[in-house]
Scaffold this motif. Sequence first.
Motif, PDB file in Angstrom:
ATOM      1  N   GLY A 164      16.476  30.615 -11.414  1.00  0.00           N
ATOM      2  CA  GLY A 164      17.068  29.604 -12.296  1.00  0.00           C
ATOM      3  C   GLY A 164      18.570  29.784 -12.442  1.00  0.00           C
ATOM      4  O   GLY A 164      19.330  28.808 -12.426  1.00  0.00           O
ATOM      5  N   VAL A 165      19.006  31.033 -12.576  1.00  0.00           N
ATOM      6  CA  VAL A 165      20.441  31.311 -12.675  1.00  0.00           C
ATOM      7  C   VAL A 165      21.131  30.932 -11.365  1.00  0.00           C
ATOM      8  O   VAL A 165      22.216  30.346 -11.368  1.00  0.00           O
ATOM      9  N   LYS A 166      20.498  31.233 -10.245  1.00  0.00           N
ATOM     10  CA  LYS A 166      21.070  30.903  -8.939  1.00  0.00           C
ATOM     11  C   LYS A 166      21.211  29.388  -8.772  1.00  0.00           C
ATOM     12  O   LYS A 166      22.248  28.899  -8.303  1.00  0.00           O
ATOM     13  N   VAL A 167      20.194  28.640  -9.154  1.00  0.00           N
ATOM     14  CA  VAL A 167      20.260  27.175  -9.050  1.00  0.00           C
ATOM     15  C   VAL A 167      21.373  26.638  -9.956  1.00  0.00           C
ATOM     16  O   VAL A 167      22.143  25.766  -9.551  1.00  0.00           O
ATOM     17  N   LEU A 168      21.475  27.171 -11.165  1.00  0.00           N
ATOM     18  CA  LEU A 168      22.553  26.753 -12.063  1.00  0.00           C
ATOM     19  C   LEU A 168      23.910  27.045 -11.432  1.00  0.00           C
ATOM     20  O   LEU A 168      24.803  26.192 -11.438  1.00  0.00           O
ATOM     21  N   SER A 169      24.059  28.231 -10.852  1.00  0.00           N
ATOM     22  CA  SER A 169      25.313  28.614 -10.203  1.00  0.00           C
ATOM     23  C   SER A 169      25.671  27.654  -9.074  1.00  0.00           C
ATOM     24  O   SER A 169      26.808  27.189  -8.976  1.00  0.00           O
ATOM     25  N   GLU A 170      24.707  27.357  -8.233  1.00  0.00           N
ATOM     26  CA  GLU A 170      24.964  26.457  -7.106  1.00  0.00           C
ATOM     27  C   GLU A 170      25.290  25.052  -7.582  1.00  0.00           C
ATOM     28  O   GLU A 170      26.164  24.386  -7.023  1.00  0.00           O
ATOM     29  N   TYR A 171      24.610  24.601  -8.614  1.00  0.00           N
ATOM     30  CA  TYR A 171      24.864  23.272  -9.153  1.00  0.00           C
ATOM     31  C   TYR A 171      26.269  23.203  -9.748  1.00  0.00           C
ATOM     32  O   TYR A 171      26.987  22.220  -9.550  1.00  0.00           O
ATOM     33  N   VAL A 172      26.654  24.246 -10.467  1.00  0.00           N
ATOM     34  CA  VAL A 172      28.002  24.296 -11.047  1.00  0.00           C
ATOM     35  C   VAL A 172      29.049  24.287  -9.933  1.00  0.00           C
ATOM     36  O   VAL A 172      30.055  23.576 -10.019  1.00  0.00           O
ATOM     37  N   LYS A 173      28.824  25.060  -8.887  1.00  0.00           N
ATOM     38  CA  LYS A 173      29.789  25.104  -7.779  1.00  0.00           C
ATOM     39  C   LYS A 173      29.946  23.736  -7.132  1.00  0.00           C
ATOM     40  O   LYS A 173      31.059  23.321  -6.794  1.00  0.00           O
ATOM     41  N   HIS A 174      28.852  23.008  -6.969  1.00  0.00           N
ATOM     42  CA  HIS A 174      28.915  21.652  -6.421  1.00  0.00           C
ATOM     43  C   HIS A 174      29.743  20.744  -7.341  1.00  0.00           C
ATOM     44  O   HIS A 174      30.622  20.007  -6.885  1.00  0.00           O
ATOM     45  N   HIS A 175      29.473  20.813  -8.626  1.00  0.00           N
ATOM     46  CA  HIS A 175      30.174  20.000  -9.618  1.00  0.00           C
ATOM     47  C   HIS A 175      31.678  20.322  -9.620  1.00  0.00           C
ATOM     48  O   HIS A 175      32.517  19.422  -9.617  1.00  0.00           O
ATOM     49  N   VAL A 176      32.002  21.599  -9.591  1.00  0.00           N
ATOM     50  CA  VAL A 176      33.403  22.043  -9.595  1.00  0.00           C
ATOM     51  C   VAL A 176      34.120  21.543  -8.343  1.00  0.00           C
ATOM     52  O   VAL A 176      35.250  21.054  -8.412  1.00  0.00           O
ATOM     53  N   LYS A 177      33.467  21.646  -7.199  1.00  0.00           N
ATOM     54  CA  LYS A 177      34.075  21.206  -5.944  1.00  0.00           C
ATOM     55  C   LYS A 177      34.419  19.716  -6.006  1.00  0.00           C
ATOM     56  O   LYS A 177      35.518  19.314  -5.613  1.00  0.00           O
ATOM     57  N   GLU A 178      33.506  18.900  -6.512  1.00  0.00           N
ATOM     58  CA  GLU A 178      33.781  17.471  -6.634  1.00  0.00           C
ATOM     59  C   GLU A 178      34.929  17.209  -7.595  1.00  0.00           C
ATOM     60  O   GLU A 178      35.793  16.384  -7.320  1.00  0.00           O
ATOM     61  N   GLU A 179      34.912  17.895  -8.734  1.00  0.00           N
ATOM     62  CA  GLU A 179      36.000  17.686  -9.694  1.00  0.00           C
ATOM     63  C   GLU A 179      37.344  18.081  -9.107  1.00  0.00           C
ATOM     64  O   GLU A 179      38.299  17.312  -9.174  1.00  0.00           O
ATOM     65  N   GLU A 180      37.420  19.289  -8.554  1.00  0.00           N
ATOM     66  CA  GLU A 180      38.704  19.804  -8.103  1.00  0.00           C
ATOM     67  C   GLU A 180      39.215  19.097  -6.843  1.00  0.00           C
ATOM     68  O   GLU A 180      40.425  18.951  -6.683  1.00  0.00           O
ATOM     69  N   ASN A 181      38.307  18.671  -5.965  1.00  0.00           N
ATOM     70  CA  ASN A 181      38.746  18.057  -4.704  1.00  0.00           C
ATOM     71  C   ASN A 181      38.847  16.542  -4.750  1.00  0.00           C
ATOM     72  O   ASN A 181      39.558  15.954  -3.930  1.00  0.00           O
ATOM     73  N   GLU A 182      38.118  15.907  -5.657  1.00  0.00           N
ATOM     74  CA  GLU A 182      38.114  14.451  -5.691  1.00  0.00           C
ATOM     75  C   GLU A 182      38.692  13.871  -6.982  1.00  0.00           C
ATOM     76  O   GLU A 182      39.585  13.027  -6.941  1.00  0.00           O
ATOM     77  N   LEU A 183      38.165  14.310  -8.127  1.00  0.00           N
ATOM     78  CA  LEU A 183      38.594  13.730  -9.395  1.00  0.00           C
ATOM     79  C   LEU A 183      39.995  14.183  -9.808  1.00  0.00           C
ATOM     80  O   LEU A 183      40.834  13.350 -10.158  1.00  0.00           O
ATOM     81  N   PHE A 184      40.254  15.479  -9.777  1.00  0.00           N
ATOM     82  CA  PHE A 184      41.540  15.983 -10.249  1.00  0.00           C
ATOM     83  C   PHE A 184      42.732  15.388  -9.489  1.00  0.00           C
ATOM     84  O   PHE A 184      43.722  15.021 -10.128  1.00  0.00           O
ATOM     85  N   PRO A 185      42.681  15.261  -8.162  1.00  0.00           N
ATOM     86  CA  PRO A 185      43.821  14.629  -7.480  1.00  0.00           C
ATOM     87  C   PRO A 185      44.065  13.188  -7.944  1.00  0.00           C
ATOM     88  O   PRO A 185      45.225  12.768  -8.077  1.00  0.00           O
ATOM     89  N   LYS A 186      43.008  12.446  -8.203  1.00  0.00           N
ATOM     90  CA  LYS A 186      43.164  11.070  -8.708  1.00  0.00           C
ATOM     91  C   LYS A 186      43.803  11.076 -10.089  1.00  0.00           C
ATOM     92  O   LYS A 186      44.687  10.267 -10.381  1.00  0.00           O
TER      93      LYS A 186
END
Length: 183
Positions: A111-133
Amino acid sequence: MFGNTSSEITNAIELLKRDHDDVDTLFSQYEDSKETNDDDAKEMLVTQICDALTVHAQVEEEIFYPAARRALDGDEGKDLLDEAAVEHQTLKDLIARLEAAPTDDPLYDAGVKVLSEYVKHHVKEEENELFPKVKSSQMDLEAVGRQMADRKAELSARGARQDRRSANGQHRGARQSAARGDR
């Protein structure tokens, strides 16, 4: 001491990135703690992870995302912000499951691993797509960042975990005591 502390950061994006880095460090520490089979250390780290993610998500939902919606033209960031809202709900569900589970649950580490992976996916989208906009928009990143820092301090002082316990009517300690027959 050496540079900015989180309380000195006022740029909204830098504040969010700092949170991302901090929780990533906690997930790494959790991975290291699995080797020791120290349930108390694992529980402490999961508590810190869940608290950090809860405060972070609430600050984003209350302040950053609405400001980003106003700052971005039309549909430019709408899809990303809508996806982020759905991802936050999934993160909250995973957090609630972890908090309700005892550390000796056979699926706890998974469960912790799935949460970690989900957070990493979310962070990647924010930092690479949303934040530049957002950076290229007219958003006042300093003003929004100050609001976020103030709200984060307020939530942290109040205790995000206490709010979640009240909301779902349970907490790990009570479940573990009941499971051991300590009542």
